[in-house]
Design an enzyme around this catalytic site. Structure first.
Site, PDB file in Angstrom:
ATOM      1  N   LYS A  53     -17.972   5.669  -4.517  1.00 17.84           N
ATOM      2  CA  LYS A  53     -19.239   5.670  -3.780  1.00 17.84           C
ATOM      3  C   LYS A  53     -20.373   6.187  -4.676  1.00 17.84           C
ATOM      4  O   LYS A  53     -21.477   5.617  -4.697  1.00 17.84           O
ATOM      5  CB  LYS A  53     -19.111   6.525  -2.505  1.00 17.84           C
ATOM      6  N   GLN A  97     -16.200  12.889   3.414  1.00 17.78           N
ATOM      7  CA  GLN A  97     -15.028  12.031   3.255  1.00 17.78           C
ATOM      8  C   GLN A  97     -13.901  12.459   4.202  1.00 17.78           C
ATOM      9  O   GLN A  97     -13.563  13.631   4.297  1.00 17.78           O
ATOM     10  CB  GLN A  97     -14.552  12.084   1.792  1.00 17.78           C
ATOM     11  N   ASP A 120     -22.360   6.840   7.899  1.00 19.97           N
ATOM     12  CA  ASP A 120     -21.019   6.371   8.286  1.00 19.97           C
ATOM     13  C   ASP A 120     -21.020   5.817   9.713  1.00 19.97           C
ATOM     14  O   ASP A 120     -20.083   5.140  10.125  1.00 19.97           O
ATOM     15  CB  ASP A 120     -20.022   7.539   8.223  1.00 19.97           C
TER      16      ASP A 120
END
Ligand code: NAD
Length: 294
Positions: A53, A97, A120
């Site tokens: 990422k 994460q 997200d």
């Protein structure tokens, strides 16, 4: 059947190219999109995801911060960092994460992220916006990538029967909402671990999305001839012939299923590459929305 193999790598590259122009425009206006990626603990797979990422940000000229915190980081310390990132004007997207270590309350972490920076799309505000079809919200990156693949390959969803196997908050549920939205107009059925006659149900699908995490679950008897199949699964299976001792496969038994489909995503190289591209797209969107408000 003349089967189209849906190429996620080249589609992701196309998305990135569009983003390059958008990022340049934002920079001209004095705004550089910024993403903070937070990793708690030493899970090797999570570390790989986080690094890719950050690398994707670098390639596009998105400012990034990587926070790699030790496994024993307390909930309070993590929430303090998120609070700091919520207030950091250089940061427009925040991603923690998953999965965090067991002592961390993941739901509380998601709630602590400013919904305007929740790239997200896991915060309840963004879940609600997806259900409400409010386009200012953030949609989880993997289903967003699936929709982009359908769009780029000219797959019409209007009035089609879409069956999604899997009801997770990350893939199955948001995918269902996107497909049933007034923009896509599919008729949606969600299947899960307790569904009866899964193969028979899937055989009624014009569009079949597999998001389960079981290698080769979807076989030829699941497929209506001419269906479009999106394989979200990422599974490691042992393979002594590979240097690493394993290979990555999806939830779909590709060799037997592909000849029956009008289009199908391979694994790897299908849905996977789209996920990070859509994370970049969500970060650019967050920057645009936050800076437009001044
Ligand atoms: P999850 O474990 O949260 O959900 C799996 C779902 O599958 C559950 O809803 C469960 O009810 C259903 N299920 C389990 N066994 C079943 C069965 N035998 N028949 C029917 N349904 C069954 O998983 P997830 O996070 O949604 O991920 C699913 C898969 O997608 C995994 O392989 C994951 O690695 C992969 N994934 C890929 C990406 C990507 O970027 N391509 C992103 C997220 C997840």
């Amino acid at each position: 059947m003349n089967t189209t193999i849906i190429d996620g790598k080249s589609t992701a590259e196309r998305v990135r190219n569009e983003l390059r122009t958008a990022i340049e425009d934002l920079k001209q206006a004095g705004h550089t999109p910024g993403l903070a990626v937070v990793l708690v603990g030493e899970d090797p797979a999570s570390r790989v995801y986080v690094n890719s990422k950050v690398k994707a940000c670098e390639e596009l000229g998105i400012y990034s911060q990587k926070w790699a915190l030790p496994a024993q980081t307390s909930q309070e310390e993590l929430l303090r960092l998120i609070d700091q990132l919520n207030r950091d004007e250089r940061i427009h997207g925040i991603l923690v994460q998953s999965p965090p270590p067991p002592h961390i309350d993941e739901a509380a972490v998601v709630l602590s992220i400013d919904p305007r920076k929740d790239v997200d799309g896991f915060h309840p505000v963004n879940v609600a916006k997806l259900v409400l079809e409010d386009s200012s919200g953030f949609v989880p990156c993997t289903p967003l990538g699936c929709m982009e693949l359908l769009k780029q390959y000219g797959v019409s969803t209007q009035g089609k029967h879409a069956v999604i196997i899997g009801r997770s908050m990350i893939v199955g549920k948001p995918m269902a909402h996107l497909l049933m939205s007034k923009a896509a107009n599919a008729t949606v059925t969600i299947a899960h671990s307790r569904t009866h006659d899964l193969a028979g149900l899937c055989r009624t699908a014009d569009i079949l999305v597999a998001a389960v995490g079981r290698p080769g679950l979807v076989t030829a008897p699941f497929i209506k001839p001419g269906a479009v199949v999106l394989d979200v699964g990422i599974n490691r299976v042992e393979d002594a012939s590979r240097p690493r001792g394993y290979r990555i496969v999806g939830d779909v038994e590709f060799d037997s299923v592909a000849p029956l489909c009008s289009a199908i995503t391979p694994v790897p190289g299908g849905v996977g590459p789209m996920t990070i591209a859509m994370l970049m797209a969500n970060t650019v969107k967050a920057c645009r929305q936050i800076t437009a408000r001044g």
